[in-house]
Design an enzyme around this catalytic site. Structure first.
Site, PDB file in Angstrom:
ATOM      1  N   MET A  32      -8.692  69.719 -11.213  1.00 51.07           N
ATOM      2  CA  MET A  32      -7.397  69.863 -10.838  1.00 51.07           C
ATOM      3  C   MET A  32      -7.377  70.782  -9.608  1.00 51.07           C
ATOM      4  SD  MET A  32      -5.952  70.750 -14.775  1.00 51.07           S
ATOM      5  CE  MET A  32      -6.971  71.742 -15.128  1.00 51.07           C
ATOM      6  N   ALA A  33      -6.062  70.183  -8.878  1.00 57.31           N
ATOM      7  CA  ALA A  33      -6.065  70.621  -7.060  1.00 57.31           C
ATOM      8  C   ALA A  33      -5.264  71.910  -7.303  1.00 57.31           C
ATOM      9  CB  ALA A  33      -5.219  69.354  -6.770  1.00 57.31           C
ATOM     10  N   GLN A  87     -15.698  67.364  -6.352  1.00 57.12           N
ATOM     11  CA  GLN A  87     -15.473  65.820  -6.933  1.00 57.12           C
ATOM     12  C   GLN A  87     -15.028  65.767  -4.922  1.00 57.12           C
ATOM     13  OE1 GLN A  87     -11.131  65.200  -7.880  1.00 57.12           O
ATOM     14  NE2 GLN A  87     -11.892  64.190  -9.727  1.00 57.12           N
ATOM     15  N   CYS A 118      -6.400  60.306  -8.213  1.00 56.76           N
ATOM     16  CA  CYS A 118      -5.488  61.275  -8.156  1.00 56.76           C
ATOM     17  C   CYS A 118      -4.041  60.467  -7.857  1.00 56.76           C
ATOM     18  CB  CYS A 118      -5.786  61.242  -6.477  1.00 56.76           C
ATOM     19  SG  CYS A 118      -4.033  63.220  -5.813  1.00 56.76           S
ATOM     20  N   LYS A 158     -14.128  58.701 -11.192  1.00 58.15           N
ATOM     21  CA  LYS A 158     -12.791  58.987 -12.090  1.00 58.15           C
ATOM     22  C   LYS A 158     -11.842  58.154 -11.827  1.00 58.15           C
ATOM     23  CE  LYS A 158     -10.198  62.276 -14.552  1.00 58.15           C
ATOM     24  NZ  LYS A 158      -8.797  62.313 -14.612  1.00 58.15           N
ATOM     25  N   ASN A 220     -10.178  60.456 -20.815  1.00 57.39           N
ATOM     26  CA  ASN A 220      -9.200  61.436 -20.416  1.00 57.39           C
ATOM     27  C   ASN A 220      -7.133  61.157 -20.356  1.00 57.39           C
ATOM     28  OD1 ASN A 220      -8.299  62.471 -16.316  1.00 57.39           O
ATOM     29  ND2 ASN A 220      -7.965  64.008 -18.790  1.00 57.39           N
ATOM     30  N   ASP A 222      -4.167  63.626 -22.415  1.00 55.58           N
ATOM     31  CA  ASP A 222      -3.061  63.958 -23.842  1.00 55.58           C
ATOM     32  C   ASP A 222      -4.699  64.053 -24.927  1.00 55.58           C
ATOM     33  OD1 ASP A 222      -1.706  62.676 -22.995  1.00 55.58           O
ATOM     34  OD2 ASP A 222      -1.042  61.389 -24.260  1.00 55.58           O
ATOM     35  N   GLY A 244      -8.294  68.297 -18.585  1.00 55.41           N
ATOM     36  CA  GLY A 244      -7.384  68.446 -17.531  1.00 55.41           C
ATOM     37  C   GLY A 244      -6.159  69.440 -17.823  1.00 55.41           C
ATOM     38  N   ARG A 245      -5.053  68.974 -18.094  1.00 54.08           N
ATOM     39  CA  ARG A 245      -3.669  70.148 -18.486  1.00 54.08           C
ATOM     40  C   ARG A 245      -3.692  70.627 -19.804  1.00 54.08           C
ATOM     41  NH1 ARG A 245       0.795  66.164 -18.786  1.00 54.08           N
ATOM     42  NH2 ARG A 245      -1.171  64.750 -19.632  1.00 54.08           N
TER      43      ARG A 245
END
Length: 388
Positions: A32-33, A87, A118, A158, A220, A222, A244-245
């Protein structure tokens, strides 16, 4: 941290193989940037007990080849990180090949992941990220150069389902990846047009797994809790998960994930605000040490404040104060003013970070006319900076 007993869950998977590396349990931190720098990876890895795979934020191949100062900072790994995972983003096969060879020859990492997922405009408008797999020959050329240049290093990728519902690419991209020697594929179950809105399509993950049984497929999208991760594996048959989030402001999610996959009774972390505050100070401290400047570290930490405090009873004025601190002492003093005995909030395990859709993908002119016409895509389309 307090760990109330949750309904026990049996282990659903053993280990994930990424080339010579065993990832057990099969849990990966999504790049994640501006987030998954060395300090955040350190926190997540500490909570996991060193288990899992933790990937750097996006590194632009052009910037790496040119040894851009910011980029060289972003590829600095903590001594305890193993395997070291980078990455890469790129749209020019030759530049991607140079970057991969540089990593392999200089021993800069142990694993290379390629970004074809992305959805942000600055990336897709140049034909990169989630826009690129639509151009099948270009995707193949990039993968071929990367695998050839990597030597013994494993190369993974990814991606998303496609650009939008009318331009779905993940099955073609998966087959190309297998043919070109990619080691594993991670699929975010959304299109680029969805960005982070709506619900991730886990059925697409299951379809990809059936389509490319030769290599591991990771799911990936949810995964907000350890139970979500177990459910994804059971429902899709995927070989592992990419988170991720769900871990924003919650690096201890990796402790939950390890416990869940190992079937250790579902002992999930539910930290009180006092424990969360301690992690916040440590996170800001690590950032300052990594950057080499305390104030800059605390400033960089500001974006994490709302995620850490999600659900806790903290007034808007105090949240604002904490989000503009510029020293560790100011941050710690502000946190001390909170009601630190608050238990973990009900509902704080749910969605966090960006949850909105977009509906439109910014693409190069004429990009969708022909998936096999790659004219006009050159190294000039490469981004010259890495990260957020």
């Amino acid at each position: 941290m307090s760990t109330p007993t949750i309904t026990p869950a049996s282990a659903v998977s053993t280990a994930l193989r990424i080339g010579p590396h065993t990832v057990q349990p099969p849990v990966v931190l999504a790049p994640m940037a501006g987030i998954t720098n060395a300090p955040f990876r350190t926190l997540c890895r500490e909570f996991s007990g060193g288990k899992g795979l933790f990937v750097s934020e996006m590194i632009t191949t052009r910037a790496l080849v040119e040894r851009n100062e910011k980029t060289m900072q972003l590829i600095r790994f903590d001594a305890s990180e193993t395997p070291r995972s980078i990455q890469l983003y790129g749209v020019d096969p030759a530049t991607v090949g140079k970057a991969v060879r540089m990593i392999a020859e200089e021993g800069l990492a142990d694993h290379i992941d390629l970004n074809f997922g992305c959805p942000v405009p600055k990336v897709t408008r140049k034909g990169g990220g989630s826009a690129l797999p639509y151009k099948r020959p270009l995707l193949r050329a990039i993968l071929r150069e990367a695998v050839a240049g990597a030597g013994d290093l494993p190369v993974t990728m990814k991606m998303r389902k496609g650009i939008d519902d009318d331009h779905i690419t993940f099955l073609d991209a998966g087959r190309i990846a297998v043919e070109e020697g990619v080691t594993a594929i991670a699929l975010h179950g959304r299109t680029a047009a969805q960005h982070y809105g709506g619900t991730a399509d886990w059925d697409a993950i299951a379809r990809l797994k059936e389509h490319v049984p030769e290599i591991p497929v990771l799911g990936n999208g949810d995964i907000w809790s350890a139970d979500d991760a177990l459910r994804m594996v059971r429902e899709t048959g995927c070989d592992g998960v990419v988170v991720g989030r769900g871990c924003l402001g919650r690096p201890w999610l990796f402790a939950d994930l390890v416990a869940a996959f190992e079937g250790r009774g579902g002992q999930y972390a539910r930290p009180a605000l006092r424990e969360v505050a301690a992690v916040m100070v440590r996170h800001a401290t690590l950032l300052g040490e990594w950057i080499g400047d305390e104030a800059r570290g605390v400033i960089d930490f500001r974006k994490h404040v709302a995620w850490y405090l999600k659900g806790f009873a903290v007034g808007s004025e105090m949240r604002r104060r904490l989000a503009v601190t510029s020293s560790l002492s100011e941050l710690a003093e502000g946190l001390e003013e909170l009601e630190l005995d608050q238990p973990w909030p009900v509902g704080a395990d749910g969605p966090r970070g960006r949850t909105s859709g977009n509906g439109r993908v910014v693409l190069p002119d004429g990009w969708l006319k022909d998936p096999y016409d790659c004219a006009g895509v050159s190294e000039d389309a490469e981004l010259d900076t890495s990260g957020g």
